[in-house]
Design a protein around this motif. Structure first.
Motif, PDB file in Angstrom:
ATOM      1  N   GLU A 277       0.823  -1.209   0.000  1.00 29.43           N
ATOM      2  CA  GLU A 277       0.000   0.000   0.000  1.00 29.43           C
ATOM      3  C   GLU A 277       0.855   1.257   0.000  1.00 29.43           C
ATOM      4  OE1 GLU A 277      -2.702  -0.360   3.283  1.00 29.43           O
ATOM      5  OE2 GLU A 277      -4.223  -1.239   1.972  1.00 29.43           O
ATOM      6  N   ALA A 278       1.992   1.226   0.656  1.00 25.31           N
ATOM      7  CA  ALA A 278       2.875   2.385   0.655  1.00 25.31           C
ATOM      8  C   ALA A 278       3.427   2.647  -0.755  1.00 25.31           C
ATOM      9  CB  ALA A 278       4.015   2.170   1.655  1.00 25.31           C
ATOM     10  N   ASP A 279       3.834   1.585  -1.416  1.00 27.97           N
ATOM     11  CA  ASP A 279       4.362   1.756  -2.768  1.00 27.97           C
ATOM     12  C   ASP A 279       3.264   2.212  -3.745  1.00 27.97           C
ATOM     13  OD1 ASP A 279       6.908   1.080  -2.001  1.00 27.97           O
ATOM     14  OD2 ASP A 279       6.658  -1.055  -2.477  1.00 27.97           O
ATOM     15  N   LEU A 280       2.042   1.717  -3.569  1.00 28.82           N
ATOM     16  CA  LEU A 280       0.951   2.155  -4.428  1.00 28.82           C
ATOM     17  C   LEU A 280       0.633   3.628  -4.200  1.00 28.82           C
ATOM     18  CD1 LEU A 280      -1.548  -0.860  -4.319  1.00 28.82           C
ATOM     19  CD2 LEU A 280      -0.134  -0.113  -6.237  1.00 28.82           C
ATOM     20  N   HIS A 281       0.719   4.087  -2.961  1.00 29.18           N
ATOM     21  CA  HIS A 281       0.484   5.503  -2.684  1.00 29.18           C
ATOM     22  C   HIS A 281       1.552   6.366  -3.357  1.00 29.18           C
ATOM     23  CE1 HIS A 281      -0.807   9.059  -0.508  1.00 29.18           C
ATOM     24  NE2 HIS A 281       0.464   9.245  -0.125  1.00 29.18           N
ATOM     25  N   GLN A 282       2.780   5.900  -3.273  1.00 29.63           N
ATOM     26  CA  GLN A 282       3.857   6.647  -3.925  1.00 29.63           C
ATOM     27  C   GLN A 282       3.685   6.641  -5.453  1.00 29.63           C
ATOM     28  OE1 GLN A 282       6.290   8.456  -2.404  1.00 29.63           O
ATOM     29  NE2 GLN A 282       6.815   9.163  -4.485  1.00 29.63           N
ATOM     30  N   ALA A 283       3.234   5.519  -6.014  1.00 34.22           N
ATOM     31  CA  ALA A 283       3.018   5.454  -7.457  1.00 34.22           C
ATOM     32  C   ALA A 283       1.915   6.409  -7.903  1.00 34.22           C
ATOM     33  CB  ALA A 283       2.669   4.022  -7.868  1.00 34.22           C
ATOM     34  N   ARG A 284       0.869   6.554  -7.073  1.00 28.95           N
ATOM     35  CA  ARG A 284      -0.195   7.498  -7.418  1.00 28.95           C
ATOM     36  C   ARG A 284       0.341   8.919  -7.456  1.00 28.95           C
ATOM     37  NH1 ARG A 284      -5.466   5.681  -7.125  1.00 28.95           N
ATOM     38  NH2 ARG A 284      -5.715   3.528  -6.387  1.00 28.95           N
ATOM     39  N   GLU A 285       1.175   9.272  -6.475  1.00 22.50           N
ATOM     40  CA  GLU A 285       1.748  10.617  -6.466  1.00 22.50           C
ATOM     41  C   GLU A 285       2.660  10.838  -7.674  1.00 22.50           C
ATOM     42  OE1 GLU A 285       3.701  11.125  -2.767  1.00 22.50           O
ATOM     43  OE2 GLU A 285       1.832  11.374  -1.612  1.00 22.50           O
ATOM     44  N   ASP A 286       3.464   9.833  -7.982  1.00 26.49           N
ATOM     45  CA  ASP A 286       4.333   9.965  -9.155  1.00 26.49           C
ATOM     46  C   ASP A 286       3.530  10.037 -10.450  1.00 26.49           C
ATOM     47  OD1 ASP A 286       6.449   9.807  -7.400  1.00 26.49           O
ATOM     48  OD2 ASP A 286       6.784   7.658  -7.735  1.00 26.49           O
ATOM     49  N   LEU A 287       2.428   9.281 -10.518  1.00 23.37           N
ATOM     50  CA  LEU A 287       1.574   9.339 -11.704  1.00 23.37           C
ATOM     51  C   LEU A 287       0.923  10.710 -11.849  1.00 23.37           C
ATOM     52  CD1 LEU A 287       0.352   7.772 -14.102  1.00 23.37           C
ATOM     53  CD2 LEU A 287      -1.553   7.137 -12.596  1.00 23.37           C
ATOM     54  N   ASP A 288       0.548  11.324 -10.712  1.00 24.55           N
ATOM     55  CA  ASP A 288      -0.022  12.666 -10.778  1.00 24.55           C
ATOM     56  C   ASP A 288       1.008  13.657 -11.324  1.00 24.55           C
ATOM     57  OD1 ASP A 288      -2.397  11.743  -9.781  1.00 24.55           O
ATOM     58  OD2 ASP A 288      -1.951  12.296  -7.686  1.00 24.55           O
ATOM     59  N   GLY A 289       2.266  13.501 -10.942  1.00 26.12           N
ATOM     60  CA  GLY A 289       3.299  14.388 -11.468  1.00 26.12           C
ATOM     61  C   GLY A 289       3.511  14.186 -12.967  1.00 26.12           C
ATOM     62  N   PHE A 290       3.517  12.941 -13.387  1.00 24.15           N
ATOM     63  CA  PHE A 290       3.686  12.675 -14.824  1.00 24.15           C
ATOM     64  C   PHE A 290       2.481  13.172 -15.628  1.00 24.15           C
ATOM     65  CE2 PHE A 290       3.576   9.690 -18.511  1.00 24.15           C
ATOM     66  CZ  PHE A 290       4.762  10.103 -19.091  1.00 24.15           C
ATOM     67  N   ARG A 291       1.278  13.046 -15.039  1.00 22.86           N
ATOM     68  CA  ARG A 291       0.085  13.536 -15.725  1.00 22.86           C
ATOM     69  C   ARG A 291       0.135  15.058 -15.870  1.00 22.86           C
ATOM     70  NH1 ARG A 291      -3.261  12.098 -12.244  1.00 22.86           N
ATOM     71  NH2 ARG A 291      -3.727   9.998 -13.019  1.00 22.86           N
ATOM     72  N   ALA A 292       0.629  15.745 -14.860  1.00 21.33           N
ATOM     73  CA  ALA A 292       0.753  17.200 -14.955  1.00 21.33           C
ATOM     74  C   ALA A 292       1.745  17.596 -16.041  1.00 21.33           C
ATOM     75  CB  ALA A 292       1.178  17.773 -13.598  1.00 21.33           C
ATOM     76  N   LEU A 293       2.824  16.829 -16.157  1.00 18.48           N
ATOM     77  CA  LEU A 293       3.801  17.130 -17.220  1.00 18.48           C
ATOM     78  C   LEU A 293       3.174  16.895 -18.595  1.00 18.48           C
ATOM     79  CD1 LEU A 293       7.537  16.397 -17.241  1.00 18.48           C
ATOM     80  CD2 LEU A 293       6.193  15.604 -19.181  1.00 18.48           C
ATOM     81  N   GLY A 511      -5.577  -0.612  -7.388  1.00 12.01           N
ATOM     82  CA  GLY A 511      -5.150   0.229  -8.498  1.00 12.01           C
ATOM     83  C   GLY A 511      -3.862  -0.152  -9.156  1.00 12.01           C
ATOM     84  N   THR A 512      -3.300  -1.332  -8.857  1.00 13.73           N
ATOM     85  CA  THR A 512      -2.024  -1.675  -9.494  1.00 13.73           C
ATOM     86  C   THR A 512      -2.164  -1.752 -11.021  1.00 13.73           C
ATOM     87  OG1 THR A 512      -2.587  -4.009  -9.121  1.00 13.73           O
ATOM     88  CG2 THR A 512      -1.176  -2.923  -7.483  1.00 13.73           C
ATOM     89  N   THR A 513      -3.187  -2.430 -11.500  1.00 12.04           N
ATOM     90  CA  THR A 513      -3.388  -2.555 -12.950  1.00 12.04           C
ATOM     91  C   THR A 513      -3.806  -1.229 -13.567  1.00 12.04           C
ATOM     92  OG1 THR A 513      -4.052  -4.869 -12.660  1.00 12.04           O
ATOM     93  CG2 THR A 513      -4.628  -3.802 -14.748  1.00 12.04           C
ATOM     94  N   ALA A 514      -4.723  -0.521 -12.915  1.00  9.85           N
ATOM     95  CA  ALA A 514      -5.199   0.760 -13.458  1.00  9.85           C
ATOM     96  C   ALA A 514      -4.079   1.784 -13.508  1.00  9.85           C
ATOM     97  CB  ALA A 514      -6.361   1.274 -12.622  1.00  9.85           C
ATOM     98  N   LEU A 515      -3.195   1.774 -12.489  1.00 11.53           N
ATOM     99  CA  LEU A 515      -2.078   2.728 -12.496  1.00 11.53           C
ATOM    100  C   LEU A 515      -1.118   2.444 -13.646  1.00 11.53           C
ATOM    101  CD1 LEU A 515      -1.331   2.969  -8.667  1.00 11.53           C
ATOM    102  CD2 LEU A 515      -2.291   4.758 -10.124  1.00 11.53           C
ATOM    103  N   ARG A 516      -0.849   1.168 -13.859  1.00 11.09           N
ATOM    104  CA  ARG A 516       0.039   0.817 -14.967  1.00 11.09           C
ATOM    105  C   ARG A 516      -0.595   1.197 -16.308  1.00 11.09           C
ATOM    106  NH1 ARG A 516       5.296  -0.497 -14.922  1.00 11.09           N
ATOM    107  NH2 ARG A 516       4.970  -1.965 -13.200  1.00 11.09           N
ATOM    108  N   THR A 517      -1.887   0.953 -16.451  1.00  7.11           N
ATOM    109  CA  THR A 517      -2.583   1.311 -17.685  1.00  7.11           C
ATOM    110  C   THR A 517      -2.581   2.819 -17.896  1.00  7.11           C
ATOM    111  OG1 THR A 517      -4.009  -0.633 -17.468  1.00  7.11           O
ATOM    112  CG2 THR A 517      -4.770   1.144 -18.922  1.00  7.11           C
ATOM    113  N   ALA A 518      -2.797   3.575 -16.822  1.00  9.94           N
ATOM    114  CA  ALA A 518      -2.800   5.037 -16.941  1.00  9.94           C
ATOM    115  C   ALA A 518      -1.420   5.557 -17.329  1.00  9.94           C
ATOM    116  CB  ALA A 518      -3.249   5.663 -15.629  1.00  9.94           C
TER     117      ALA A 518
END
Length: 880
Positions: A277-293, A511-518
């Protein structure tokens, strides 16, 4: 000598009436421009003038001949004078008292090497002795003028005249005309235009673009080149690559934690779930940064217009790499031209080709970054959460193998006799304990995970079945113990599989699969943005040019539709819709008519000597139209030339056929073969129109290649298309169906006469291949004029001619007959075939005079004509 390839048209002038209107250089040029303009032809480089005159007019129209001889042009001016009628009356004085037809007086202007005279004293158009036609019968004269107006025939006649003394000859002729009835040709022309233009659906329905393998190389590079540049769109040291790598590493750690969670220690200890769960939370934050870029990249990747160089620079600042164009945009105009030629060559209609070009423009046009912003919603945080909830909406379905393992484990663990039968509860209890522990381990907030009940039910059912078997069979204790051990092994394997599937389902819900897909979707969006910036300017130009071509093709189709619109029928006795409606010489009176029959020689516009030759589109008045013997072009009102006056012959039984008004207007040296159209007629005409369109668009492709395909170039092309379509129709009227239009054609052989006209070319081969004897032709000379012709049989020159389209068929027929004819003239006209004999005049018949001054009109009296010395300072014998 001017070659047929250099000559595009023959300008026809009739000096027998209205010569005074051609008294200035500008008047002559205006008359030439009027004729050529109506035919859709430009100013000629090698002018060819066919002048109709009388022998007396040679000296009367000295000024006009001087103006024609001095016509300013790039090349030489050629003049062929067709003389009709007899020469002037006798000369006065002593021994030189010659009867009519004894002398032909010409001015020195017509003695040039570029001028030739054909003297037809009597057109001999009557088919019977009782049919008395005028020497210049309009119906026959118009056919002869039409024949000599074919550039190939004109040039060959003039070349042969130069080989004869004085460049003067009396013609003999035998002619075969193959053509279609007016209504058949009109209908075929309209059908070809409709097929050529295509149907106007009005909705611009999209069509499948031409397969990439068939696209010309310049266009294929722009269409498919960007698709092969999806790799390496992120620079290794750029922001985009750093943000993507950070998020990907977080997801990789989450995948590693998920692998650990799926094992038995993950079922027993909560630490592995916490790490995931900690790694998934970090992945969500990193995905938000990549989405902003990615959002910044799309907003800076071009506005509503196409991507620009500034947008490319902003992408570079974000760490994105736009490949260079690699000269992919070169030869766009050439590619568009080749594609148009390919599609038209495949028989597609103009509007269908226009739809293909519109589809090509939509495919190759670059998409600005702002147009891709709406696709960010597909990879937003809400979308990831929604996708995770959808995947975790229900527990995973238990595989059948797990159910079999649970049932078998319960069965084997239940093979006990009383009181050991209580050991049969071990396997079902284990399945219940694992279900409670796994559901609690995968708890989300206050809600425990849903666990499938199938394995528990299967274990209980198996234990009951095992106890029943043991009760009936009474197995020994060692068998029950062995069965319990095996059952515990099966239980362990079934529990492992159940936990693995439950952990996977829970992780997908987190959200592991959805995060990878996003992450992959956002990266694909970046790659597409970079691809849209590749060769953006070249692709934008290609798209604009393709749309411009599509608009031009639709305008061409509209012009074809306007040409296909039926015209109002011309009234009987007028030439409003025939092939000669543009010829001024047909609207003038004959100079050979009696004073009571029409206007004087100086009246240019009041005569109507050619009314009998007018093209009549109205139905046959007698209700019995015979196309084989009375073509509309030579039909019309039979009076006054078709039927002798009732006063000329007493009424009687023998005269009844003539009084019926059914006389054949065709001269006796003309045979007609009128077809009803072959199966290839419409398709061939449509192909001619496609060649015409490509010829009309030729200058436009140059504008496309130069980047100047704007409104002006489009308007000029539309005008040229209309002009060439009109010229194609003019060519069809004048030269028939067999002759291809004078535009660049494809390399395919034109179809046969049977395919176009529904006639056979064997008759043409027989006529042109006849022996060159005097019985093969009709001599167009009066009996008095015949005494002036050369008596040498070998002095006459022969011209054998036939349509060039039929050359292969005719030569094949000649070879089969065993008597091939050499040196035949293959003409650009597809209407006429036959023989022309040019017989020279006897020596001393032609006098050449040098007038004291040029006269502007025909004002001489009969006494003046009888004494040429009034106008001549001296007379030259051509034997000089």
């Amino acid at each position: 000598m001017t070659s047929p390839e250099d000559a595009t048209a023959v300008v026809r002038l009739d000096l027998r009436a209205g010569a005074a209107a051609l008294a200035t250089t500008q008047a002559v040029r205006d008359r030439v421009a009027e004729q050529l303009g109506r035919a859709g032809l430009p100013e000629p480089d090698y002018p060819l003038f066919l002048v109709t005159d009388t022998p007396a007019g040679l000296t009367d129209h000295q000024l006009q001949y001087e103006l024609l001889s001095g016509y300013r042009a790039v090349g030489e001016t050629r003049i062929l004078v067709l003389l009709v009628g007899s020469s002037p009356g006798s000369y006065a004085g002593g021994e030189e008292a010659y009867l009519p037809d004894r002398r032909l007086v010409r001015p020195t202007t017509l003695r040039a090497s570029t001028t030739g005279l054909v003297w037809a004293g009597d057109l001999r158009s009557a088919r019977t002795a009782l049919d008395r036609r005028e020497p210049d019968d309009p119906a026959s004269l118009a056919v002869l003028v039409d024949l000599l107006s074919v550039p190939d025939v004109f040039v060959r006649v003039l070349e042969n005249l130069r080989k004869l003394p004085d460049s003067i000859a009396a013609p003999g002729i035998r002619l075969l005309e193959q053509d279609l009835p007016t209504e058949v040709r009109d209908r075929a022309w309209r059908d070809a235009l409709t097929r050529f233009a295509g149907e106007d659906t009005g909705a611009g329905d999209p069509v499948d673009i031409v397969p990439d393998s068939r696209l010309p190389e310049p266009l294929r590079a722009l269409v498919t080149g960007r698709d092969s540049r999806g790799q390496g769109h992120r620079r290794p040291d750029g922001q985009a690559n750093l943000a993507h790598r950070t998020c990907a590493e977080s997801l990789d750690r989450a995948d590693e934690d998920l692998v650990a969670l799926r094992s038995f220690p993950g079922l027993l200890h909560p630490a592995r779930r916490d790490a995931l769960e900690a790694d998934l939370h970090q992945a969500r934050e990193d995905l938000d940064g990549f989405r902003a870029l990615v959002e910044r990249a799309l907003q800076g990747g071009g506005g509503a217009a196409a991507p620009t160089a500034e947008a490319t620079a902003r992408l570079g600042a974000l760490g994105l790499r736009v490949p260079t164009a690699d000269r992919a945009g070169e030869r766009v105009g050439e590619g568009l031209r080749e594609l148009a030629g390919t599609l038209l060559g495949d028989g597609l209609a103009l509007r269908s080709v226009a739809q293909h070009f519109t589809a090509l423009a939509g495919r190759v046009e670059p998409v600005p970054g702002t147009a891709l912003l709406h696709r960010l919603a597909d990879h937003s945080e809400e979308s990831v959460t929604r996708g995770s909830a959808t995947e975790y909406a229900a527990p995973p379905r238990t595989p059948g193998a797990v159910l079999l393992m649970a049932g078998a484990a319960g069965l084997l663990g239940g093979l006990w006799q009383w009181p050991a039968v209580l050991a049969a509860l071990v396997v079902p209890v284990l399945f219940v304990v694992v279900a409670l522990l796994g559901a609690n381990r995968l708890r989300t907030g206050r809600r425990a995970a849903r666990w499938t009940t199938g394995p528990r039910v299967a274990a209980v059912a198996g234990a009951v079945a095992g106890a029943a078997v043991a009760y009936a069979a009474d197995p020994p204790l060692w068998l029950g113990g062995t069965g319990l051990i095996v059952g515990l092994g099966l239980t362990a394997e079934a529990v492992r599989r159940l936990w693995r599937d439950a952990a996977d389902s829970w992780a997908a819900g987190r959200g592991t699969t959805a995060l990878r897909t996003a992450l992959d979707g956002l990266d694909d969006l970046l790659a597409e943005l970079v691809r849209e910036h590749w060769a953006a300017e070249e692709r934008l130009y290609c798209a604009d040019a393709a749309r411009s071509v599509a608009g031009m093709l639709r305008a061409t189709a509209a012009a074809a539709d306007s040409q296909a619109a039926p015209e109002p029928l011309a009234p009987a006795g007028t030439g409003g819709s025939g092939p000669y409606e543009d010829d001024d010489w047909l609207s003038a009176p004959s100079a050979l008519e009696t004073p009571e029959s029409g206007a004087a020689d100086g009246d240019a516009d009041d005569g109507d000597w050619a009314a009998a030759y007018a093209w009549d589109n109205t139905p046959d008045r007698n209700g019995d139209h015979d196309a084989g013997r009375d073509d509309d072009r030579y039909g019309g009102d039979p009076a006054p030339y078709g039927v002798p006056s009732p006063a000329a012959y007493p009424a009687g039984p023998d005269d009844a056929p003539w009084e019926s008004g059914e006389g054949d207007r065709a001269p006796r040296w003309l045979d007609r073969e009128i077809g009803e159209g072959g199966p290839d007629l419409v398709a061939t005409l449509a192909g001619d129109l496609r060649n015409t369109a490509m010829a009309a668009m030729a200058p436009y492709w140059g504008a496309v290649e130069r980047g100047q395909a704007g409104a002006l170039a489009l308007a000029r092309t539309e005008q040229r298309v209309r002009e060439l379509l009109s010229a194609a129709r003019h060519h069809l009227w004048h030269y028939g169906v067999l002759a291809p239009p004078p535009y660049p054609a494809d390399h395919r052989a034109r179809t046969t006469a049977a395919g176009l006209l529904g006639t056979d070319s064997l008759r043409v081969a027989e006529l042109v291949g006849r022996e060159a004897d005097r019985g093969a032709v009709v001599q167009l000379s009066s009996p008095e004029q015949g005494a002036l012709l050369s008596r040498d049989p070998g002095a006459a020159l022969w011209i054998r001619f036939a349509p060039g389209t039929l050359q292969g068929e005719i030569e094949t027929a000649w070879r089969k007959s065993g008597s091939p004819v050499e040196e035949a003239l293959w003409t650009s006209s597809g209407r006429y075939a036959g023989l022309i004999r040019l017989t020279p005049l006897r020596m001393g018949v032609v006098d050449t005079v040098l007038p004291r001054q040029s006269t502007g009109g025909s004002t001489r009296t009969d006494a003046d004509r009888a004494e040429p010395s009034v106008h001549a300072e001296f007379r030259e014998d051509d034997r000089w």
